[in-house]
Design a protein around this motif. Structure first.
Motif, PDB file in Angstrom:
ATOM      1  N   GLU A 190       0.801  -1.159   0.028  1.00  0.00           N
ATOM      2  CA  GLU A 190      -0.028   0.047  -0.099  1.00  0.00           C
ATOM      3  C   GLU A 190       0.769   1.273   0.144  1.00  0.00           C
ATOM      4  N   ASP A 191       1.854   1.181   0.888  1.00  0.00           N
ATOM      5  CA  ASP A 191       2.805   2.422   0.808  1.00  0.00           C
ATOM      6  C   ASP A 191       4.137   2.388   0.255  1.00  0.00           C
ATOM      7  N   HIS A 192       4.474   1.437  -0.467  1.00  0.00           N
ATOM      8  CA  HIS A 192       5.637   1.326  -1.426  1.00  0.00           C
ATOM      9  C   HIS A 192       5.396   0.326  -2.239  1.00  0.00           C
ATOM     10  N   PHE A 193       5.353   1.211  -3.590  1.00  0.00           N
ATOM     11  CA  PHE A 193       5.112  -0.031  -4.919  1.00  0.00           C
ATOM     12  C   PHE A 193       5.737   0.738  -6.164  1.00  0.00           C
ATOM     13  N   ILE A 194       5.578   0.111  -7.032  1.00  0.00           N
ATOM     14  CA  ILE A 194       5.951   0.786  -8.418  1.00  0.00           C
ATOM     15  C   ILE A 194       4.893   1.260  -9.037  1.00  0.00           C
ATOM     16  N   GLU A 195       4.857   2.571  -9.307  1.00  0.00           N
ATOM     17  CA  GLU A 195       3.636   3.405  -9.764  1.00  0.00           C
ATOM     18  C   GLU A 195       3.288   3.058 -11.314  1.00  0.00           C
ATOM     19  N   TRP A 196       4.353   2.894 -12.091  1.00  0.00           N
ATOM     20  CA  TRP A 196       4.404   2.677 -13.453  1.00  0.00           C
ATOM     21  C   TRP A 196       5.469   2.348 -13.874  1.00  0.00           C
ATOM     22  N   LYS A 213       7.982   7.074 -29.813  1.00  0.00           N
ATOM     23  CA  LYS A 213       6.782   6.776 -29.141  1.00  0.00           C
ATOM     24  C   LYS A 213       7.240   6.290 -27.478  1.00  0.00           C
ATOM     25  N   GLU A 214       6.021   6.771 -26.571  1.00  0.00           N
ATOM     26  CA  GLU A 214       6.264   6.274 -25.482  1.00  0.00           C
ATOM     27  C   GLU A 214       4.999   5.702 -24.832  1.00  0.00           C
ATOM     28  N   GLU A 215       5.275   4.507 -24.108  1.00  0.00           N
ATOM     29  CA  GLU A 215       4.022   3.974 -23.568  1.00  0.00           C
ATOM     30  C   GLU A 215       4.231   3.909 -21.973  1.00  0.00           C
ATOM     31  N   THR A 216       3.309   3.927 -21.547  1.00  0.00           N
ATOM     32  CA  THR A 216       3.286   3.659 -19.978  1.00  0.00           C
ATOM     33  C   THR A 216       2.442   2.842 -19.459  1.00  0.00           C
ATOM     34  N   VAL A 217       2.613   1.837 -18.379  1.00  0.00           N
ATOM     35  CA  VAL A 217       1.748   0.876 -17.800  1.00  0.00           C
ATOM     36  C   VAL A 217       1.675   1.352 -16.206  1.00  0.00           C
ATOM     37  N   TYR A 218       0.377   1.625 -15.766  1.00  0.00           N
ATOM     38  CA  TYR A 218       0.250   2.017 -14.305  1.00  0.00           C
ATOM     39  C   TYR A 218      -0.292   0.783 -13.560  1.00  0.00           C
ATOM     40  N   PHE A 219       0.382   1.014 -12.150  1.00  0.00           N
ATOM     41  CA  PHE A 219       0.076  -0.137 -11.114  1.00  0.00           C
ATOM     42  C   PHE A 219      -0.606   0.524 -10.178  1.00  0.00           C
ATOM     43  N   PRO A 269      -1.013  -0.997  -5.759  1.00  0.00           N
ATOM     44  CA  PRO A 269      -0.803  -2.015  -4.710  1.00  0.00           C
ATOM     45  C   PRO A 269      -1.405  -3.155  -4.728  1.00  0.00           C
ATOM     46  N   GLY A 270      -0.687  -4.108  -4.876  1.00  0.00           N
ATOM     47  CA  GLY A 270      -1.250  -5.654  -5.110  1.00  0.00           C
ATOM     48  C   GLY A 270      -1.095  -6.133  -6.487  1.00  0.00           C
ATOM     49  N   ASP A 271      -0.759  -5.370  -7.366  1.00  0.00           N
ATOM     50  CA  ASP A 271      -0.364  -5.390  -8.831  1.00  0.00           C
ATOM     51  C   ASP A 271       0.863  -6.188  -8.818  1.00  0.00           C
ATOM     52  N   ILE A 272       1.274  -6.809 -10.013  1.00  0.00           N
ATOM     53  CA  ILE A 272       2.388  -7.364 -10.460  1.00  0.00           C
ATOM     54  C   ILE A 272       3.163  -6.291 -11.427  1.00  0.00           C
ATOM     55  N   ALA A 273       4.108  -5.613 -10.868  1.00  0.00           N
ATOM     56  CA  ALA A 273       4.802  -4.749 -11.845  1.00  0.00           C
ATOM     57  C   ALA A 273       5.501  -5.453 -13.166  1.00  0.00           C
ATOM     58  N   GLU A 274       4.538  -5.776 -13.977  1.00  0.00           N
ATOM     59  CA  GLU A 274       5.252  -6.323 -15.322  1.00  0.00           C
ATOM     60  C   GLU A 274       4.147  -5.784 -16.609  1.00  0.00           C
ATOM     61  N   ALA A 275       4.910  -5.645 -17.589  1.00  0.00           N
ATOM     62  CA  ALA A 275       4.478  -5.003 -18.843  1.00  0.00           C
ATOM     63  C   ALA A 275       5.044  -5.488 -20.071  1.00  0.00           C
ATOM     64  N   ILE A 276       4.335  -5.409 -21.129  1.00  0.00           N
ATOM     65  CA  ILE A 276       4.856  -5.810 -22.558  1.00  0.00           C
ATOM     66  C   ILE A 276       4.684  -4.849 -23.320  1.00  0.00           C
ATOM     67  N   PHE A 277       5.934  -4.757 -24.065  1.00  0.00           N
ATOM     68  CA  PHE A 277       6.105  -3.980 -25.291  1.00  0.00           C
ATOM     69  C   PHE A 277       6.680  -4.240 -26.306  1.00  0.00           C
ATOM     70  N   PRO A 278       6.664  -3.699 -27.787  1.00  0.00           N
ATOM     71  CA  PRO A 278       7.171  -4.173 -28.957  1.00  0.00           C
ATOM     72  C   PRO A 278       8.502  -4.088 -28.657  1.00  0.00           C
ATOM     73  N   LEU A 292      13.728   1.792 -20.898  1.00  0.00           N
ATOM     74  CA  LEU A 292      12.531   1.381 -19.860  1.00  0.00           C
ATOM     75  C   LEU A 292      12.809   2.274 -18.831  1.00  0.00           C
ATOM     76  N   TYR A 293      11.439   2.742 -18.088  1.00  0.00           N
ATOM     77  CA  TYR A 293      11.806   3.415 -16.853  1.00  0.00           C
ATOM     78  C   TYR A 293      10.946   2.802 -16.001  1.00  0.00           C
ATOM     79  N   SER A 294      11.041   2.724 -14.591  1.00  0.00           N
ATOM     80  CA  SER A 294      10.168   2.409 -13.393  1.00  0.00           C
ATOM     81  C   SER A 294      10.221   3.521 -12.558  1.00  0.00           C
TER      82      SER A 294
END
Ligand SMILES: [Fe+2]
Length: 127
Positions: A71-77, A85-91, A93-102, A108-110
């Protein structure tokens, strides 16, 4: 490569993505102060828990950040910035910090809500 410029307000925590940075003496301001330009991989925290890692699977980048998602510490995107181009996947708390891009050349940024901005370069197949 297009550079990602993020500025943060040290008072209220506002986070701003800059398309064309200000080069005037006034600078970009929030709460009556100059906003701080975030530098990737510069916070004193565990690299291996913040830097995005990837695998190339069927011409896609399967990206993961091995970080807690509390809840208080997580990867936001996770963001992938390429030449055009740029693409962003948002997360949340409780999600898995995973994303798929071409799969292509890019960066890559987190973004961790406590430890800021992290990055990892992706080179093209030819290099
Ligand atoms: Fe963190």
């Amino acid at each position: 490569m297009q550079e990602l410029i993020l500025k943060k307000c040290s008072s209220c925590g506002a986070l701003v993505k800059v398309i064309n940075d200000c080069h005037c003496p006034c600078q970009i301001r929030c709460c009556d102060k100059e906003m701080i330009t975030l530098k990737a991989n510069s916070v004193d925290a565990s690299m291996e828990k913040h830097v995005p890692t990837f695998a190339v699977v069927n011409n896609s980048l399967k990206v993961n950040v091995n970080h807690v998602m509390d809840e208080d510490h997580f990867i936001e995107w996770i963001m992938f910035v390429t030449e055009d181009k740029e693409e962003t996947v948002y997360f949340k708390p409780g999600d898995i910090a995973e994303a798929i891009f071409p799969y292509k050349e890019g960066i890559l940024y987190s973004y961790c809500n406590k430890h800021g901005l992290w990055s990892q370069e992706v080179y093209s197949k030819d290099e």
